[in-house]
Design a protein around this motif. Structure first.
Motif, PDB file in Angstrom:
ATOM      1  N   ASN A  89       3.682  -5.642   3.493  1.00  0.00           N
ATOM      2  CA  ASN A  89       3.695  -5.583   2.038  1.00  0.00           C
ATOM      3  C   ASN A  89       2.434  -4.897   1.507  1.00  0.00           C
ATOM      4  N   ILE A  90       1.278  -5.219   2.103  1.00  0.00           N
ATOM      5  CA  ILE A  90       0.032  -4.564   1.697  1.00  0.00           C
ATOM      6  C   ILE A  90       0.111  -3.074   1.972  1.00  0.00           C
ATOM      7  N   ALA A  91       0.615  -2.695   3.141  1.00  0.00           N
ATOM      8  CA  ALA A  91       0.763  -1.274   3.483  1.00  0.00           C
ATOM      9  C   ALA A  91       1.681  -0.574   2.502  1.00  0.00           C
ATOM     10  N   SER A  92       2.742  -1.254   2.094  1.00  0.00           N
ATOM     11  CA  SER A  92       3.679  -0.673   1.131  1.00  0.00           C
ATOM     12  C   SER A  92       3.019  -0.467  -0.231  1.00  0.00           C
ATOM     13  N   SER A  93       2.238  -1.455  -0.664  1.00  0.00           N
ATOM     14  CA  SER A  93       1.524  -1.323  -1.942  1.00  0.00           C
ATOM     15  C   SER A  93       0.523  -0.179  -1.903  1.00  0.00           C
ATOM     16  N   LEU A  94      -0.209  -0.081  -0.782  1.00  0.00           N
ATOM     17  CA  LEU A  94      -1.194   0.997  -0.640  1.00  0.00           C
ATOM     18  C   LEU A  94      -0.510   2.359  -0.637  1.00  0.00           C
ATOM     19  N   SER A  95       0.635   2.450   0.001  1.00  0.00           N
ATOM     20  CA  SER A  95       1.371   3.715   0.015  1.00  0.00           C
ATOM     21  C   SER A  95       1.753   4.137  -1.395  1.00  0.00           C
ATOM     22  N   ALA A  96       2.194   3.172  -2.187  1.00  0.00           N
ATOM     23  CA  ALA A  96       2.556   3.474  -3.576  1.00  0.00           C
ATOM     24  C   ALA A  96       1.337   3.884  -4.389  1.00  0.00           C
ATOM     25  N   ILE A  97       0.226   3.189  -4.197  1.00  0.00           N
ATOM     26  CA  ILE A  97      -1.002   3.507  -4.917  1.00  0.00           C
ATOM     27  C   ILE A  97      -1.491   4.905  -4.561  1.00  0.00           C
ATOM     28  N   LEU A  98      -1.436   5.243  -3.262  1.00  0.00           N
ATOM     29  CA  LEU A  98      -1.934   6.549  -2.819  1.00  0.00           C
ATOM     30  C   LEU A  98      -1.072   7.705  -3.312  1.00  0.00           C
ATOM     31  N   SER A  99       0.137   7.413  -3.745  1.00  0.00           N
ATOM     32  CA  SER A  99       1.000   8.478  -4.263  1.00  0.00           C
ATOM     33  C   SER A  99       0.629   8.890  -5.678  1.00  0.00           C
ATOM     34  N   HIS A 100      -0.328   8.169  -6.251  1.00  0.00           N
ATOM     35  CA  HIS A 100      -0.781   8.484  -7.623  1.00  0.00           C
ATOM     36  C   HIS A 100      -1.383   9.885  -7.631  1.00  0.00           C
ATOM     37  N   HIS A 101      -0.926  10.725  -8.534  1.00  0.00           N
ATOM     38  CA  HIS A 101      -1.297  12.138  -8.508  1.00  0.00           C
ATOM     39  C   HIS A 101      -2.754  12.387  -8.870  1.00  0.00           C
ATOM     40  N   ASP A 102      -3.418  11.425  -9.555  1.00  0.00           N
ATOM     41  CA  ASP A 102      -4.813  11.628  -9.950  1.00  0.00           C
ATOM     42  C   ASP A 102      -5.812  11.231  -8.861  1.00  0.00           C
ATOM     43  N   PHE A 103      -5.338  10.595  -7.812  1.00  0.00           N
ATOM     44  CA  PHE A 103      -6.225  10.095  -6.774  1.00  0.00           C
ATOM     45  C   PHE A 103      -6.997  11.209  -6.076  1.00  0.00           C
ATOM     46  N   ARG A 104      -8.311  10.971  -5.884  1.00  0.00           N
ATOM     47  CA  ARG A 104      -9.123  11.926  -5.152  1.00  0.00           C
ATOM     48  C   ARG A 104      -9.893  11.278  -4.000  1.00  0.00           C
ATOM     49  N   GLU A 105     -10.168   9.962  -4.093  1.00  0.00           N
ATOM     50  CA  GLU A 105     -11.007   9.316  -3.081  1.00  0.00           C
ATOM     51  C   GLU A 105     -10.434   7.950  -2.711  1.00  0.00           C
ATOM     52  N   PHE A 106     -10.388   7.680  -1.387  1.00  0.00           N
ATOM     53  CA  PHE A 106      -9.829   6.421  -0.888  1.00  0.00           C
ATOM     54  C   PHE A 106     -10.709   5.881   0.224  1.00  0.00           C
ATOM     55  N   GLU A 107     -11.049   4.559   0.131  1.00  0.00           N
ATOM     56  CA  GLU A 107     -11.825   3.891   1.164  1.00  0.00           C
ATOM     57  C   GLU A 107     -11.049   2.666   1.640  1.00  0.00           C
ATOM     58  N   PHE A 108     -10.960   2.510   2.967  1.00  0.00           N
ATOM     59  CA  PHE A 108     -10.158   1.424   3.531  1.00  0.00           C
ATOM     60  C   PHE A 108     -10.928   0.704   4.623  1.00  0.00           C
ATOM     61  N   ASP A 109     -10.906  -0.633   4.554  1.00  0.00           N
ATOM     62  CA  ASP A 109     -11.487  -1.480   5.591  1.00  0.00           C
ATOM     63  C   ASP A 109     -10.488  -2.590   5.879  1.00  0.00           C
ATOM     64  N   GLY A 110      -9.782  -2.472   6.989  1.00  0.00           N
ATOM     65  CA  GLY A 110      -8.757  -3.456   7.305  1.00  0.00           C
ATOM     66  C   GLY A 110      -8.209  -3.251   8.698  1.00  0.00           C
ATOM     67  N   SER A 111      -7.115  -3.903   8.977  1.00  0.00           N
ATOM     68  CA  SER A 111      -6.568  -3.897  10.332  1.00  0.00           C
ATOM     69  C   SER A 111      -5.858  -2.588  10.648  1.00  0.00           C
ATOM     70  N   GLU A 112      -5.744  -2.324  11.942  1.00  0.00           N
ATOM     71  CA  GLU A 112      -5.047  -1.131  12.405  1.00  0.00           C
ATOM     72  C   GLU A 112      -3.577  -1.179  12.026  1.00  0.00           C
ATOM     73  N   ASN A 113      -2.982  -2.376  12.024  1.00  0.00           N
ATOM     74  CA  ASN A 113      -1.564  -2.501  11.696  1.00  0.00           C
ATOM     75  C   ASN A 113      -1.276  -2.016  10.280  1.00  0.00           C
ATOM     76  N   ILE A 114      -2.137  -2.395   9.336  1.00  0.00           N
ATOM     77  CA  ILE A 114      -1.945  -1.937   7.962  1.00  0.00           C
ATOM     78  C   ILE A 114      -2.169  -0.433   7.867  1.00  0.00           C
ATOM     79  N   LEU A 115      -3.236   0.050   8.501  1.00  0.00           N
ATOM     80  CA  LEU A 115      -3.560   1.477   8.442  1.00  0.00           C
ATOM     81  C   LEU A 115      -2.420   2.331   8.980  1.00  0.00           C
TER      82      LEU A 115
END
Length: 409
Positions: free
Chosen positions: A143-169
């Motif tokens: 579910n977290i991975a799905s939410s992040l995927s939706a967030i990253l599809s935002h067209h204004d996004f330029r920078e992303f930082e992630f600290d979490g498990s390999e499974n989510i990544l």
């Protein structure tokens, strides 16, 4: 007779005062400047670029900020559910309406749960967020991975930082068609992660890989699994590894990055590949494969055999004293010959020093010999780090003997 005009914060144009506020934390602005006088009180009330960081803020301060600061004047927000700030995110939602933060450009969330992430996701899709940082201590959550995927599809996004498990990544669906330019991964688990990101983000300019949590092996077949023709757009690469820096795996990656202008390689543990300590090899590779590189930072170490003495240091340093290093690039390096009761080893690094964390001269280590390719062997060493550990007693003693000088940022 000319009179000298005296400037103060109160006499500056409001625009300049606000520029100064940009360099200050919100607590300083609210608790110190705002209460100084009526004029500064008014100036702070019209300031509209607040960066609210509740990471280490008390509950009472959070409530005070809610009363004083208009959400529409906030452009950066940091929240945390770590042990020290447990349930802070829920507290935030109980006192703020996230939809009122209409000018939010940066959002950082530490140890967030899925339910809270969903609340932010719905708002993020409506605002012009440029930077999003998240850490999660959940080992695996689709579910977290799905939410992040939706967030990253935002067209204004330029920078992303992630600290979490390999499974989510691994479950994140990266938006190929959007302009994500800067990515930071706090823990990287395999070289497949590196090549996957580079091949799926055609507009990527900066990639930072902070640490691999365990030894990971490099397989040449990984290179052929991905379409890496788009990698040439990357201009900055920072790689921090415990075990996995070798000449072969570095060349296999870097040969595809001809537009690279900045390279940072940090080896956390002693390395075994002697070619990494060969300035002639680096010089030839950089001149032929990385012609645009103008900033090269590194930190390597290696164990020494019992028969290797200070001549090993000078042998290494000779290859870094060519005109390429000293005149063309003006890249300065330093080598420390260090001994403890168990072994001897070398610290070999570029100066200034760039490391997230630096332990310099712990209680067991002693520098027997130190040299540099810089003509001025007593030049000040600038250290750019977030956490510095020093044995001051030993450092002060060696400072007297070697005239060592540090400037820490």
């Amino acid at each position: 007779m000319s009179t000298q005009r005296i400037y103060s914060l109160q006499t500056l144009p409001i625009e300049l005062a606000h520029r100064i506020f940009d360099q200050l934390d919100t607590q300083t602005i609210i608790f110190s400047i705002r209460s100084a006088c009526k004029l500064l009180y008014s100036i702070t009330n019209t300031y509209n670029r607040y960066a609210l960081d509740f990471h280490y803020m008390s509950k009472s301060d959070l409530l005070l900020m809610r009363r004083i600061i208009d959400p529409k004047n906030v452009i950066s927000l940091t929240l945390s559910d770590e042990n020290e700030t447990h349930r802070e995110i829920r507290l935030f939602f109980s006192h703020f309406r996230i939809d009122q933060f209409i000018r939010l450009r940066s959002l950082t969330l530490f140890y967030i749960e899925y339910e809270d992430l969903e609340k932010f996701r719905k708002h993020i899709m409506k605002c012009s967020l440029k930077k999003f940082s998240i850490s999660s201590n959940v080992l695996g959550n689709n579910n977290i991975a799905s939410s992040l995927s939706a967030i990253l599809s935002h067209h204004d996004f330029r920078e992303f930082e992630f600290d979490g498990s390999e499974n989510i990544l691994n479950e994140i669906q990266w938006p190929v068609s959007y302009g994500l330019e800067h990515v930071t991964i706090a823990q990287w688990y395999s070289w497949s992660t590196v090549y996957f990101l580079l091949s799926h983000l055609p507009f990527l300019r900066t990639l930072v890989l902070k640490a691999d949590p365990a030894g990971i092996s490099f397989k040449e077949t990984i290179v052929t699994q991905y379409d890496i023709t788009q990698l040439c757009h990357l201009s900055s690469l920072s790689l921090n590894s415990r075990y996995n820096i070798t000449t072969d795996n570095m060349r296999s990656l870097l040969v595809h990055l001809p537009m690279l202008t900045h390279l940072r390689l940090i080896g956390q543990q002693p390395l075994t590949d002697s070619l990494l300590f060969d300035g002639f090899q680096w010089e030839n590779f950089i001149e032929t494969k990385l012609p645009a590189l103008n900033k090269f930072e590194f930190w390597f170490s290696k164990h020494l055999y019992h028969y290797e003495d200070v001549t090993a240091v000078e042998s290494i340093m000779t290859s870094f004293r060519t005109s390429f290093w000293l005149e063309t690039k003006r890249w300065f390096v330093k080598c420390d010959y260090v001994e403890n009761k168990y072994c001897r080893h070398l610290y070999f690094y570029s100066t200034p020093i760039y490391r997230d964390s630096l332990d310099y001269l712990d209680g067991e280590n002693t520098i027997l010999y130190s040299t540099t390719n810089n003509i001025n062997n007593n030049a000040t060493i600038i250290v750019n780090t977030q956490r510095l550990s020093l044995d001051l007693n030993k450092l002060m003693a060696q400072d007297i003997q070697q005239n060592v000088s540090f400037v820490v940022f």
